[in-house]
Design an enzyme around this catalytic site. Structure first.
Site, PDB file in Angstrom:
ATOM      1  N   SER A   1       0.839  -1.199   0.000  1.00  0.00           N
ATOM      2  CA  SER A   1       0.000   0.000   0.000  1.00  0.00           C
ATOM      3  C   SER A   1       0.873   1.248   0.000  1.00  0.00           C
ATOM      4  CB  SER A   1      -0.877  -0.013   1.259  1.00  0.00           C
ATOM      5  OG  SER A   1      -1.653   1.166   1.326  1.00  0.00           O
TER       6      SER A   1
ATOM      7  N   THR B   1      -9.398   3.065 -15.698  1.00  0.00           N
ATOM      8  CA  THR B   1      -8.339   4.015 -16.044  1.00  0.00           C
ATOM      9  C   THR B   1      -7.384   4.148 -14.861  1.00  0.00           C
ATOM     10  OG1 THR B   1      -9.845   5.180 -17.493  1.00  0.00           O
ATOM     11  CG2 THR B   1      -7.874   6.376 -16.814  1.00  0.00           C
TER      12      THR B   1
ATOM     13  N   CYS C   1      -8.483   0.942  11.076  1.00  0.00           N
ATOM     14  CA  CYS C   1      -9.751   0.582  10.434  1.00  0.00           C
ATOM     15  C   CYS C   1     -10.686  -0.100  11.408  1.00  0.00           C
ATOM     16  CB  CYS C   1      -9.541  -0.391   9.277  1.00  0.00           C
ATOM     17  SG  CYS C   1      -8.131  -0.054   8.288  1.00  0.00           S
TER      18      CYS C   1
HETATM   19  N1  PLP Z   1      -2.980  -4.712   5.539  1.00  0.00           N
HETATM   20  C1  PLP Z   1      -2.386  -4.176   6.606  1.00  0.00           C
HETATM   21  C2  PLP Z   1      -1.441  -5.003   7.399  1.00  0.00           C
HETATM   22  C3  PLP Z   1      -2.632  -2.844   6.965  1.00  0.00           C
HETATM   23  O1  PLP Z   1      -2.026  -2.323   8.030  1.00  0.00           O
HETATM   24  C4  PLP Z   1      -3.539  -2.096   6.182  1.00  0.00           C
HETATM   25  C5  PLP Z   1      -3.888  -0.697   6.564  1.00  0.00           C
HETATM   26  O2  PLP Z   1      -4.008  -0.391   7.739  1.00  0.00           O
HETATM   27  C6  PLP Z   1      -4.121  -2.694   5.064  1.00  0.00           C
HETATM   28  C7  PLP Z   1      -3.822  -4.000   4.768  1.00  0.00           C
HETATM   29  C8  PLP Z   1      -5.082  -1.949   4.182  1.00  0.00           C
HETATM   30  O3  PLP Z   1      -4.375  -1.052   3.371  1.00  0.00           O
HETATM   31  P1  PLP Z   1      -5.180   0.033   2.495  1.00  0.00           P
HETATM   32  O4  PLP Z   1      -5.489   1.160   3.438  1.00  0.00           O
HETATM   33  O5  PLP Z   1      -4.232   0.426   1.405  1.00  0.00           O
HETATM   34  O6  PLP Z   1      -6.389  -0.615   1.976  1.00  0.00           O
END
Ligand code: PLP
Length: 376
Positions: free
Chosen positions: A196, A234, A319
């Site tokens: 990411s 795109t 999240c």
């Molecule tokens: N995987 C891990 C270990 C993460 O820490 C995160 C974000 O907190 C993600 C996946 C999700 O990434 P993105 O925000 O790019 O969807």
């Protein structure tokens, strides 16, 4: 302000902003357009793909840009679990975007098996291998935990899995490991690896999935055939060029020694606070995340008190921090009281020792205030 929540997201590097600005204003053309301006933008994407590929140790045509790592992980799981009669094995320590996707696959009838974590916060190898058999079509174990910073020995696990299930794909969520530890996909022995941008100084909304050229995987988004027909739409050119610029800067600024120095300092200072315990202190970690708990306090209150004092710290995954409890810390064996008081510091290459010292002073003061009932 002192910002120690870089595992949640990071500020955008000026180099990344500059690259974005250029493709939003001067070179704003559609990369699929066949006139020369479009071809120029297409070349910018190719160059950026090369930067991501070289950071992953793979060929450029094994890198597929996505809107984020959540998408990359969903792609890997849903399309990697190609044989619906087989099973998939996922570690219980995964980020919600892998874990919830696995639960969705389970609810749609797939045989999904969850592997335990051990007390060091790693995917438990014996449990993992006991769940893998010849019908396993995909295994997913994250490279570094977003909750604890603990590194799974992916090179070892992927080979052990392949010995038992030679046809299984090995996927790893590399978001918190990318650029912070060895993430050469060849050495890791993975088939799929998600990263990411916004954790390493690129803006939110750009990610990538490494798909080994050995693997045939179904398209995730159908449409105009971008990303070699596998992920239409795109291209997010601004995000892509910013991602590449951020990678260059992060690689330049980050050193393992510096990360470990920061971690050691934070661990020492936090360890000196009354009733504070560092989580997974003895494990192999990236150094960029330090999880700790002040049992008997409530993490959200400490977090908010620190925020009022200008110190921003995290509570596990940003999240899912609003969800009750913490599945990953429970897996590791923390008590409910410890989970309630669990917090996370996460650094960037720019984080200074003074910032860590001041942050821990503020944390300590607020824990004392809360324990002494001096909060209104
Ligand atoms: N995987 C891990 C270990 C993460 O820490 C995160 C974000 O907190 C993600 C996946 C999700 O990434 P993105 O925000 O790019 O969807």
């Amino acid at each position: 302000m002192i910002y120690l929540d870089n595992a949640a997201t990071s500020p955008v590097y000026p180099e990344a902003l500059e690259a974005m600005k250029n493709v939003c204003t001067a070179d704003y053309f559609n990369p699929s357009s066949t006139y020369s301006a479009g071809l120029r933008v297409r070349a910018r994407i190719a160059e950026a793909r090369g930067t991501v590929a070289s950071a992953l140790g793979c060929a450029p045509d094994e890198v597929y840009f996505t809107s984020c790592a959540t998408e990359a992980n969903n792609w890997a799981l849903t399309c990697g679990a190609k044989n619906k009669k087989g099973n998939i094995v996922v570690s219980a320590g995964e980020h919600a975007c892998v874990y919830e996707c696995a639960k969705f696959l389970l609810s749609s009838g797939l045989d999904v098996r969850f592997c335990k974590l051990n007390s060091r916060g790693e995917a438990d190898e014996a449990d993992l291998l006991s769940k893998v058999d010849e019908s396993t079509c995909l295994v997913s174990v994250m490279h570094a935990s977003n909750e604890t910073g603990v590194i799974n020995d992916i090179a070892h696990l992927s080979r052990a899995v392949k010995r038992k299930a030679p046809r299984a794909l090995f996927h790893s969520d590399g978001v918190q490991a990318f650029l912070k530890t060895d993430n050469d996909v060849g050495r890791l022995g993975v088939d799929l690896y998600a990263v990411s941008g916004h954790k390493v100084g690129a803006p939110k909304g750009i990610g990538a999935l490494y798909i080994s050229s050995r693997v045939k995987i179904r398209p995730f988004i159908h449409g105009g055939g971008q990303e070699r027909g596998l992920r239409s739409g795109t291209e997010n050119v601004a995000g892509i060029v910013a991602f590449a610029a951020a990678i260059e800067r992060y690689k330049h600024d980050f050193t393992h020694e510096d990360a470990m120095k920061k971690r050691d300092l934070a661990v020492k200072l936090l360890g000196g606070l009354e009733g504070v315990k560092v989580i997974c202190e003895q494990s192999d970690v990236t150094g960029m995340i330090v999880a700790f708990t002040a049992a008997g306090t409530k993490a959200e209150i400490i977090q908010s008190m620190c925020s009022d004092d200008g110190v921003l710290i995290g509570r596990g995954s940003a999240c899912s921090s609003r969800l009750a409890g913490n599945r990953v810390l429970r897996e590791i064996g923390l008590s409910s009281g410890e989970i309630e008081g669990a917090l996370r510091l996460s650094f960037s290459p720019e984080t200074s020792a003074e910032e860590i010292e001041e942050a821990v002073r503020v944390i300590g003061r607020n824990i004392e205030k809360l324990r002494g009932g001096r909060v209104g």
